[in-house]
Structure formats: C-alpha cells, structure tokens
Scaffold this motif. Structure first.
Motif, PDB file in Angstrom:
ATOM      1  N   ASN A 573       0.825  -1.215   0.000  1.00 19.63           N
ATOM      2  CA  ASN A 573       0.000   0.000   0.000  1.00 19.63           C
ATOM      3  C   ASN A 573       0.857   1.262   0.000  1.00 19.63           C
ATOM      4  O   ASN A 573       0.518   2.256  -0.652  1.00 19.63           O
ATOM      5  CB  ASN A 573      -0.926   0.011   1.215  1.00 19.63           C
ATOM      6  CG  ASN A 573      -2.115  -0.917   1.035  1.00 19.63           C
ATOM      7  OD1 ASN A 573      -2.505  -1.210  -0.079  1.00 19.63           O
ATOM      8  ND2 ASN A 573      -2.684  -1.375   2.139  1.00 19.63           N
ATOM      9  N   ILE A 574       1.970   1.240   0.765  1.00 23.03           N
ATOM     10  CA  ILE A 574       2.883   2.394   0.791  1.00 23.03           C
ATOM     11  C   ILE A 574       3.456   2.641  -0.601  1.00 23.03           C
ATOM     12  O   ILE A 574       3.490   3.778  -1.100  1.00 23.03           O
ATOM     13  CB  ILE A 574       4.012   2.170   1.807  1.00 23.03           C
ATOM     14  CG1 ILE A 574       3.464   2.230   3.245  1.00 23.03           C
ATOM     15  CG2 ILE A 574       5.128   3.195   1.614  1.00 23.03           C
ATOM     16  CD1 ILE A 574       3.012   3.594   3.662  1.00 23.03           C
ATOM     17  N   ARG A 578       2.891   5.938  -2.966  1.00 22.47           N
ATOM     18  CA  ARG A 578       3.978   6.781  -3.487  1.00 22.47           C
ATOM     19  C   ARG A 578       3.931   6.872  -5.003  1.00 22.47           C
ATOM     20  O   ARG A 578       4.130   7.946  -5.592  1.00 22.47           O
ATOM     21  CB  ARG A 578       5.318   6.215  -3.030  1.00 22.47           C
ATOM     22  CG  ARG A 578       5.570   6.428  -1.541  1.00 22.47           C
ATOM     23  CD  ARG A 578       6.832   5.745  -1.088  1.00 22.47           C
ATOM     24  NE  ARG A 578       7.091   6.016   0.339  1.00 22.47           N
ATOM     25  CZ  ARG A 578       8.050   5.432   1.043  1.00 22.47           C
ATOM     26  NH1 ARG A 578       8.836   4.520   0.461  1.00 22.47           N
ATOM     27  NH2 ARG A 578       8.214   5.748   2.317  1.00 22.47           N
ATOM     28  N   GLU A 579       3.691   5.745  -5.647  1.00 15.81           N
ATOM     29  CA  GLU A 579       3.606   5.759  -7.103  1.00 15.81           C
ATOM     30  C   GLU A 579       2.446   6.622  -7.561  1.00 15.81           C
ATOM     31  O   GLU A 579       2.571   7.365  -8.545  1.00 15.81           O
ATOM     32  CB  GLU A 579       3.433   4.330  -7.616  1.00 15.81           C
ATOM     33  CG  GLU A 579       4.678   3.472  -7.449  1.00 15.81           C
ATOM     34  CD  GLU A 579       4.436   2.034  -7.876  1.00 15.81           C
ATOM     35  OE1 GLU A 579       3.274   1.715  -8.228  1.00 15.81           O
ATOM     36  OE2 GLU A 579       5.385   1.226  -7.848  1.00 15.81           O
ATOM     37  N   SER A 580       1.317   6.546  -6.842  1.00 15.04           N
ATOM     38  CA  SER A 580       0.163   7.359  -7.210  1.00 15.04           C
ATOM     39  C   SER A 580       0.459   8.834  -7.027  1.00 15.04           C
ATOM     40  O   SER A 580       0.098   9.662  -7.874  1.00 15.04           O
ATOM     41  CB  SER A 580      -1.039   6.956  -6.347  1.00 15.04           C
ATOM     42  OG  SER A 580      -2.162   7.748  -6.660  1.00 15.04           O
ATOM     43  N   SER A 581       1.158   9.161  -5.907  1.00 20.44           N
ATOM     44  CA  SER A 581       1.500  10.565  -5.654  1.00 20.44           C
ATOM     45  C   SER A 581       2.453  11.085  -6.720  1.00 20.44           C
ATOM     46  O   SER A 581       2.293  12.209  -7.225  1.00 20.44           O
ATOM     47  CB  SER A 581       2.121  10.697  -4.263  1.00 20.44           C
ATOM     48  OG  SER A 581       2.525  12.024  -4.021  1.00 20.44           O
ATOM     49  N   LYS A 583       2.844   9.941  -9.728  1.00 21.92           N
ATOM     50  CA  LYS A 583       2.133  10.015 -11.002  1.00 21.92           C
ATOM     51  C   LYS A 583       1.280  11.278 -11.083  1.00 21.92           C
ATOM     52  O   LYS A 583       1.254  11.955 -12.122  1.00 21.92           O
ATOM     53  CB  LYS A 583       1.258   8.774 -11.151  1.00 21.92           C
ATOM     54  CG  LYS A 583       0.486   8.715 -12.458  1.00 21.92           C
ATOM     55  CD  LYS A 583      -0.343   7.435 -12.527  1.00 21.92           C
ATOM     56  CE  LYS A 583      -1.152   7.392 -13.820  1.00 21.92           C
ATOM     57  NZ  LYS A 583      -1.979   6.166 -13.881  1.00 21.92           N
ATOM     58  N   ASP A 584       0.613  11.611  -9.973  1.00 24.87           N
ATOM     59  CA  ASP A 584      -0.211  12.824  -9.956  1.00 24.87           C
ATOM     60  C   ASP A 584       0.653  14.069 -10.159  1.00 24.87           C
ATOM     61  O   ASP A 584       0.270  14.997 -10.891  1.00 24.87           O
ATOM     62  CB  ASP A 584      -0.961  12.925  -8.631  1.00 24.87           C
ATOM     63  CG  ASP A 584      -2.053  11.878  -8.498  1.00 24.87           C
ATOM     64  OD1 ASP A 584      -2.448  11.303  -9.525  1.00 24.87           O
ATOM     65  OD2 ASP A 584      -2.515  11.637  -7.352  1.00 24.87           O
ATOM     66  N   SER A 585       1.827  14.107  -9.500  1.00 19.30           N
ATOM     67  CA  SER A 585       2.723  15.272  -9.635  1.00 19.30           C
ATOM     68  C   SER A 585       3.225  15.411 -11.063  1.00 19.30           C
ATOM     69  O   SER A 585       3.275  16.516 -11.626  1.00 19.30           O
ATOM     70  CB  SER A 585       3.901  15.130  -8.676  1.00 19.30           C
ATOM     71  OG  SER A 585       3.471  15.115  -7.335  1.00 19.30           O
ATOM     72  N   MET A 586       3.602  14.278 -11.662  1.00 22.57           N
ATOM     73  CA  MET A 586       4.110  14.314 -13.031  1.00 22.57           C
ATOM     74  C   MET A 586       3.023  14.757 -14.002  1.00 22.57           C
ATOM     75  O   MET A 586       3.289  15.551 -14.925  1.00 22.57           O
ATOM     76  CB  MET A 586       4.644  12.941 -13.416  1.00 22.57           C
ATOM     77  CG  MET A 586       5.922  12.541 -12.674  1.00 22.57           C
ATOM     78  SD  MET A 586       7.316  13.632 -13.060  1.00 22.57           S
ATOM     79  CE  MET A 586       7.583  13.258 -14.790  1.00 22.57           C
ATOM     80  N   GLN A 587       1.818  14.243 -13.816  1.00 17.31           N
ATOM     81  CA  GLN A 587       0.739  14.640 -14.713  1.00 17.31           C
ATOM     82  C   GLN A 587       0.430  16.127 -14.591  1.00 17.31           C
ATOM     83  O   GLN A 587       0.182  16.813 -15.592  1.00 17.31           O
ATOM     84  CB  GLN A 587      -0.516  13.818 -14.407  1.00 17.31           C
ATOM     85  CG  GLN A 587      -0.435  12.365 -14.851  1.00 17.31           C
ATOM     86  CD  GLN A 587      -1.669  11.584 -14.475  1.00 17.31           C
ATOM     87  OE1 GLN A 587      -2.410  12.004 -13.589  1.00 17.31           O
ATOM     88  NE2 GLN A 587      -1.876  10.445 -15.133  1.00 17.31           N
ATOM     89  N   ALA A 632       2.208  14.278   3.269  1.00 13.70           N
ATOM     90  CA  ALA A 632       1.665  13.344   2.280  1.00 13.70           C
ATOM     91  C   ALA A 632       2.161  11.933   2.554  1.00 13.70           C
ATOM     92  O   ALA A 632       1.401  10.956   2.456  1.00 13.70           O
ATOM     93  CB  ALA A 632       2.055  13.789   0.875  1.00 13.70           C
ATOM     94  N   GLU A 633       3.456  11.829   2.919  1.00 14.65           N
ATOM     95  CA  GLU A 633       4.010  10.518   3.253  1.00 14.65           C
ATOM     96  C   GLU A 633       3.314   9.942   4.489  1.00 14.65           C
ATOM     97  O   GLU A 633       2.984   8.754   4.541  1.00 14.65           O
ATOM     98  CB  GLU A 633       5.510  10.643   3.506  1.00 14.65           C
ATOM     99  CG  GLU A 633       6.358  10.839   2.270  1.00 14.65           C
ATOM    100  CD  GLU A 633       6.545   9.541   1.497  1.00 14.65           C
ATOM    101  OE1 GLU A 633       6.493   8.450   2.124  1.00 14.65           O
ATOM    102  OE2 GLU A 633       6.689   9.606   0.272  1.00 14.65           O
ATOM    103  N   ALA A 634       3.065  10.806   5.482  1.00 21.64           N
ATOM    104  CA  ALA A 634       2.404  10.350   6.712  1.00 21.64           C
ATOM    105  C   ALA A 634       0.964   9.909   6.440  1.00 21.64           C
ATOM    106  O   ALA A 634       0.485   8.904   6.988  1.00 21.64           O
ATOM    107  CB  ALA A 634       2.420  11.456   7.762  1.00 21.64           C
ATOM    108  N   MET A 635       0.254  10.668   5.577  1.00 15.97           N
ATOM    109  CA  MET A 635      -1.122  10.298   5.260  1.00 15.97           C
ATOM    110  C   MET A 635      -1.170   8.968   4.521  1.00 15.97           C
ATOM    111  O   MET A 635      -2.035   8.109   4.782  1.00 15.97           O
ATOM    112  CB  MET A 635      -1.788  11.392   4.426  1.00 15.97           C
ATOM    113  CG  MET A 635      -3.286  11.152   4.205  1.00 15.97           C
ATOM    114  SD  MET A 635      -4.075  12.471   3.259  1.00 15.97           S
ATOM    115  CE  MET A 635      -3.868  13.845   4.378  1.00 15.97           C
ATOM    116  N   GLY A 636      -0.235   8.767   3.634  1.00 18.38           N
ATOM    117  CA  GLY A 636      -0.171   7.484   2.937  1.00 18.38           C
ATOM    118  C   GLY A 636       0.114   6.344   3.901  1.00 18.38           C
ATOM    119  O   GLY A 636      -0.469   5.264   3.802  1.00 18.38           O
TER     120      GLY A 636
END
Length: 716
Positions: A573-574, A578-581, A583-587, A632-636
């Motif tokens: 899940n971690i 991170r990959e989702s975060s 990916k969102d930043s790159m997009q 963001a890391e803590a929320m994930g």
C-alpha cells in the motif's frame, strides 16, 4: 315402603335389581362391561363415557322416570334432589354389594374447597340412607336450605353414588336439577343461569343419551328442554322424548297429548316420544312395587279415553321405554366406542409426554446427581449443535421454533454487521463527497463524531495531518516525519473502535444469554430446578463476560502502542501510494508544461535536444514543499497501516474475544463435571422433587396404567 322392600331384597339377594333386565342383552352387556371396567379405572373422570341423563323442567317427574328405568328409589323430599346433579354409577357384580357416596367439586372451586370435597366419602348400607347423604352434600356445597341461610339455591358440584351389586348393568345415569323458566324470590336469575350451564354441560357430550322429560299438563312450547336438546343433538340420534303426568291433564285434551306421543305434533323428535304414567305421591307413600306400577300403567292406557287414539303399545309405559333404551344403548355404544378408543389413545400419549417431562424419580442424592448429569449432557449436546450449526441432527424442533436458537447463524450475522460497521464507520475522520469546507452546513462540526465518524473534505483531512505533524516535530530533517506522527494519527483515527466493539459484545452477550435460557427451558422442564441451574450457569456466563472484556482491553491496549506490522500488504500500500503521488505530480507538471511551453500542442522528437527541453520544462514546475511532502508521506502511511490494522483487529475480536471467551465455554457452563462438583446439600436444593410433583407423577402413572388397561379392555 318401596325403598325398604327393595333394600331388603338387595340385602337378601346380594343386590339384585330386577327392573334392569330390560336393559340387558348379550351384546350390550359385553359392551357395558367394557365401559364399566374403563370407568372403574377412573378414566371416566378424564373422558366422557356413555351415560343416561334425565332432564326437563322442575316437577316434570324426572326422578320417577329414572327410578322406573333403574329400579333405584330416588328421594323426592321437598325437591332436595334437584338442587344439584346426582350421578348414579352402576357396576354389575353378582357377589359384591356396596354403595358409596362422594362429591365431585366443580372446577371453579378453590384448592382448599376441593380438598374438603374430596375428603367426603360415605358408605351406605342401603338406599334408605340416600336422603341424609343428599342433605350432607347440600351442606358441603353450602346451598341455601341445607343448614345455610345465605348461599346459592343450586350447586354445580356433583353428588356421585356408586352402586356395586347384581344390577345387571354397567352404566351411569344422571338426575339433573329441573330447568327454571322464570326467576323468583326463591330462585334468582343467577340460579336460572347456573342450572342452564349445568344441564348444557351434560347435553353437549356426544356420549350422553338425553331423556327429555315434558309434562302432559303443560304446553310443550313452554318447556325449553326439547329446544335445548336439539341444540346439542342436531342429528337427533340421542334424544328421546318422555311425556309424564297424562293423568293430570284436563278432560278432553287427550287427543293433543296423543298426537305428541305419536310424534305427529309440530314438535317432532327423530327418536319420538314415550308416554308414561308415574305413580302418584300417595302411591309412592304406600310403597308401590315395580310390578304394580307396570299393571297400573297398562290399566290407565287401556281406558277408553286413551284406547280410542290407537297409541302404539311399544311407546307406552316404563317397561316399553326400558326395552327401547336397550336397542338405543346398543347402537349408541357401538357408534361411540371408536371415539372413546381414539380419545384414550390421545390422552395416553399426552400422559406419557407429561411423564417424560417429569423425568425419573429422584428419591436420593445419587438419583438426583444422575438426573442432573443426564440433563447436563443433553444441554451440552444441544449447545454444541448450535455452535457447530447442526440444526437438524438432534432436537430439530428446538431449532425450528425460533431463529434465535440457531446460535452460530446469529453470531455470524452479528460478526458480519460488526465488520461492516468497523469498515464503514470505524475511522474518526471519514472523507465525504464534499469538495470544500464551505459546502458543509454551519451546524456540522467535530462534535458530530460522538455518534458517528466526522465527515471531512480532503482539505480538512490534510489540515488535520499537518497540525499533528507540526506538533510532533523532532530531530528529523526537512521532508521527513517523526515516527510518533503515525502513532498519533492512527490512535486518533481508531479511537471509535472501542465503543463499536463494546456495543457488538453487548449484543453477543444478549443473544447468548437468551439462547442459554431457551436451551435450559428445552432441557429442564421443572421451573424451580431450572431457576437454580440458571443461577449457576449465569455465574459462568458472567465469568466469561469478564474474561471477554479483559481480552478486549488487551487488544485495545495493543492498538494504542507504537504501530507495528510485518504484513506485506502494508508495504504494498505504501508503494502504491507513493507511485500514485508521483504520477499525480508528473501529470500536473506535464499539463502545465504543455500549456505554457508548447502552447497546448505537445510534440517531441526522439532527439537528445527535445528530451533535454522536456526535462528542463518539467524541472521548473516540480517544486516540492518539504512539510507537505512529509505530511503526504504520513497520510499514505496512515491509510496503509489503518487498512492492515482494522482487518487484524476485527479478526482478533471475533477469534480471541468472541470465540475464546464467550462461545467456546458455553457447553461447559452446565456440564457433567459441574454436577459432579455439587455437594449433596446443593443437589438437594437444586434437584429434589417437590411434593406436588411426586403426587403428580404418581397420579400420571396411575392414569397411564389405567389407560393402557382400558385400551386392552376395548380391543374387542
């Protein structure tokens, strides 16, 4: 006197009743002997048996009719005999002579009154004692005029006279109080209703042959017995009309009575009428014999005023009536015997079922211990079946009657609801569909979390994480967060788990307690014993309840420690977060770059120059805030760990709390080992039989034996 002559004959000839010969035949004697043996066993107190009932208005001549049929001199002193029902039970025995009188209390009598009535028992040397017995019965019933000034005029209790002798007949004949048409000072409306109920009680039995007595000197339309008999004998198969006192009618009215006697009047009966001339009071006083009565009846109906109406001789006089009743009895008994057998079988099954519920006798502590051991084994098996979900292998009726007895199904239902509640509402803060705080009503605040999760937007959730992050800063470098942050976030987010779980356990305790009570009701039928055993069982249940709460507190305490897991699902899940975060930043950066640097049209050749240009454009727009990055890391991390922890917690509650401390111990709360540990004193307190139950068992055993013997008697 006639009674004295008959008594002398009885004593000399061992109770011979010559007048009953008209009611005797080989077949009926056999059937009546069968009925007599059944009645002698006391079955007649539980099942209606064939009987004759003489009923009609007051002073209609009922007692004289009954005396003519049976040969028994019924007292007629001041109407005393009509104050209550008198059952005469005849038992034919050529060697024995005995007359006994008892009083059967009405069902409405109190226990003390019933005991007093049952205590009355008198042996008569002959029928001359009947008047004094009737007076004693009236006094016992507290009837007005029987030594009591203030009381009812009539009673619903029954005087029973049992006659054993050379009667030639086994039968019950009943003399009922006369029906009252109009209330008076001496006979109230209450008396009218009481007599009506009493007569109806006898008439409604299909085993009763109704001898409806009507007076010739009173218009039959004014005598309600015929209508009353029709109500309960609609087929007309057991009602015989008897016309009395033709010698008292007005001269010239013989034709009207003759029409009625020939069943040609408007008031017809399927079985027709008999015309009798009862002896006058003077003749009774002189001591008229049965032979003289027959002769006088023959002379009376042979007179010209009656002869001219051509009456059927077979319908005249008490002798003809007795001969007719012979055939009627034969047919009546043949019709009713199959029903009697069926009712005896039904009563026997019911009696055996009642005995089964009482269990075996328990005269000593050893018997008591054995009895309780059997009950405990039955309870253990029943509970184990419920826990295993085997609802059809044993005691299927118990599991069929009520769905709450299907314990495993109920536990699955509650555990499923608990898991759903934890998954959907276990978190303190839950993301809603709202996009900003302004979309929420002014009344909504964090106080809403007292009854459910607090619905928040992503912006509010992020703000909460950041506030906590800022409070937990330690020596970590920018972009990182203190390990305490994840613990505080998780502890607050999981703070609702305790209340949800406590509510779940309360529901489980309720259904297990109800189940134990239902199972104990099924296994232990004696109320006092069941109450004592439930006290023991509830003590064990409370012990399990305490252990369950203690176990829950340990689980909750574990969740309040520093988060720890080795479940790969957490790391997966971690990584996904991170990959989702990323990916969102790159997009987001790519969309901005295309819009600003390529004017909305993005085309890149596969050349080093174009690739450098793309990277430079993205680098300008990927700006990382170290605090936001840490939050963001803590929320994930919170999301990943919460998912793992809640699943583990729910499973642990169901296994370690519910199964270990609530369910697995249920079969042992009343087990054979429990019984073995009981002292003799406790055994006697719990399992000794009350006196009333011992008496009830003895009565049921006697009835069971009587019913079995009666079925054997009625085989042929």
């Amino acid at each position: 006197m006639a009674a004295q002559d008959l008594n002398s004959t009885v004593l000399e000839e061992k109770a011979t009743f010559p007048s009953l010969g008209g009611l005797r035949s080989a077949k009926s004697t056999h059937r009546l002997n069968q009925i007599a043996r059944v009645r002698a066993k006391g079955v007649g107190d539980h099942i209606s048996l064939p009987q004759l009932v003489v009923c009609g208005d007051q002073s209609a001549g009922k007692s004289s009719v009954l005396e003519g049929i049976t040969g028994i001199p019924f007292p007629r002193q001041d109407g005393v005999c009509t104050k209550f029902a008198t059952e005469i039970i005849l038992h034919h025995h050529e060697e024995t002579y005995k007359i006994t009188a008892t009083v059967i209390p009405h069902a409405s009598r109190s226990k003390a009154q019933r005991e007093r009535f049952h205590a009355y028992h008198r042996a008569l040397s002959d029928f001359s004692e009947l008047p004094s017995v009737i007076t004693e019965a009236g006094t016992l019933m507290q009837l007005r005029g029987s030594g009591v000034d203030d009381g009812l005029s009539f009673g619903e209790d029954v005087l029973r006279i049992e006659v054993i002798g050379n009667t030639g007949l086994h039968l019950t004949v009943v003399d009922l109080p006369g029906l009252i048409s109009v209330a008076s000072e001496e006979q109230t409306e209450e008396d009218v209703g009481l007599i009506g109920r009493l007569v109806d009680t006898y008439l409604q039995s299909s085993r009763t042959i109704i001898l409806a007595v009507v007076q010739a000197n009173n218009d039959i339309a004014n005598q309600g017995i015929i209508q009353r008999a029709r109500k309960y004998d609609q087929a007309g198969q057991r009602t015989v009309g008897i016309i009395t006192k033709p010698d008292l009618i007005n001269k010239g009215t013989e034709a009207r009575i003759a029409l009625l006697a020939k069943n040609q009047d408007t008031t017809k009966l399927k079985l027709g009428y008999f015309l009798l001339k009862n002896p006058s009071p003077a003749e009774l006083e002189e001591g008229i014999t049965l032979r003289d009565r027959k002769r006088q009846e023959l002379e009376f109906f042979s007179s010209p005023v009656w002869k001219e109406h051509r009456l059927n001789p077979a319908r005249l006089g008490v002798t003809s009536l007795r001969e007719y009743l012979q055939d009627l009895l034969d047919g009546h008994i043949e019709r009713e015997l199959p029903k009697v057998r069926s009712e005896i079988k039904s009563l026997l099954a019911n009696t055996e079922a009642q005995l089964a519920t009482l269990g075996d006798e328990r005269p000593s502590p050893a018997h008591m211990r054995m009895f309780l051991t059997r009950r405990s084994m039955e309870f253990h098996g029943l509970v184990q079946s419920a826990l295993d979900g085997n609802y059809h292998e044993r005691d299927a009726e118990f599991f069929r009657d009520n769905h709450t007895t299907r314990l495993r199904a109920e536990v699955h239902r509650l555990n499923g609801s608990f898991a759903t509640e934890m998954r959907e509402n276990g978190q303190k803060r839950k993301l809603s569909d709202l996009t900003s705080p302004e979309d929420r009503s002014d009344q909504e605040s964090e106080s809403d979390s007292e009854t459910g999760p607090l619905l928040v937007t992503m912006q509010e959730l992020t703000a909460w994480v950041k506030r906590t992050y800022l409070r937990t800063r330690g020596r970590e470098l920018p972009g990182n967060y203190n390990h305490v942050l994840l613990a505080e976030l998780f502890h607050e987010q999981s703070s609702r788990w305790a209340s949800i779980t406590e509510e779940h356990l309360a529901k489980l305790f309720d259904i297990t307690t109800d189940f134990v009570e239902s199972a104990m009701d099924h296994v232990v039928h004696e109320e006092d014993m069941r109450r004592e055993i439930l006290l023991l069982a509830n003590g064990r249940l409370e012990d399990g309840k305490k252990l369950a709460h203690d176990e829950l507190q340990k689980l909750l305490a574990d969740e309040k420690r520093q988060p720890i897991t080795y479940n790969h699902y957490y790391t997966d899940n971690i990584q996904n977060a991170r990959e989702s975060s990323m990916k969102d930043s790159m997009q987001k950066a790519m969309r901005a770059a295309v819009e600003k640097d390529w004017h909305g049209k993005f085309h890149v050749s596969n050349t080093p120059l174009d690739l450098e240009k793309v990277l430079a454009s993205l680098q300008k727009r990927v700006i990382v805030n170290m605090d936001d990055q840490a939050c963001a890391e803590a929320m994930g991390g919170l999301r990943a760990y919460y998912k793992v922890a809640i699943k583990t917690f729910v499973d642990n509650v169901c296994r370690q709390v519910v199964e270990r401390h609530i369910l697995s111990t249920l079969p042992d709360i009343f087990a054979p080992t429990t019984v073995m540990d009981l002292s003799d004193e406790d055994l006697i307190r719990i399992a000794s039989e009350p006196q009333r139950q011992r008496e009830r068992r003895a009565a049921l055993l006697t009835l069971e034996q009587s019913l079995k013997e009666s079925l054997l008697d009625l085989r042929k």
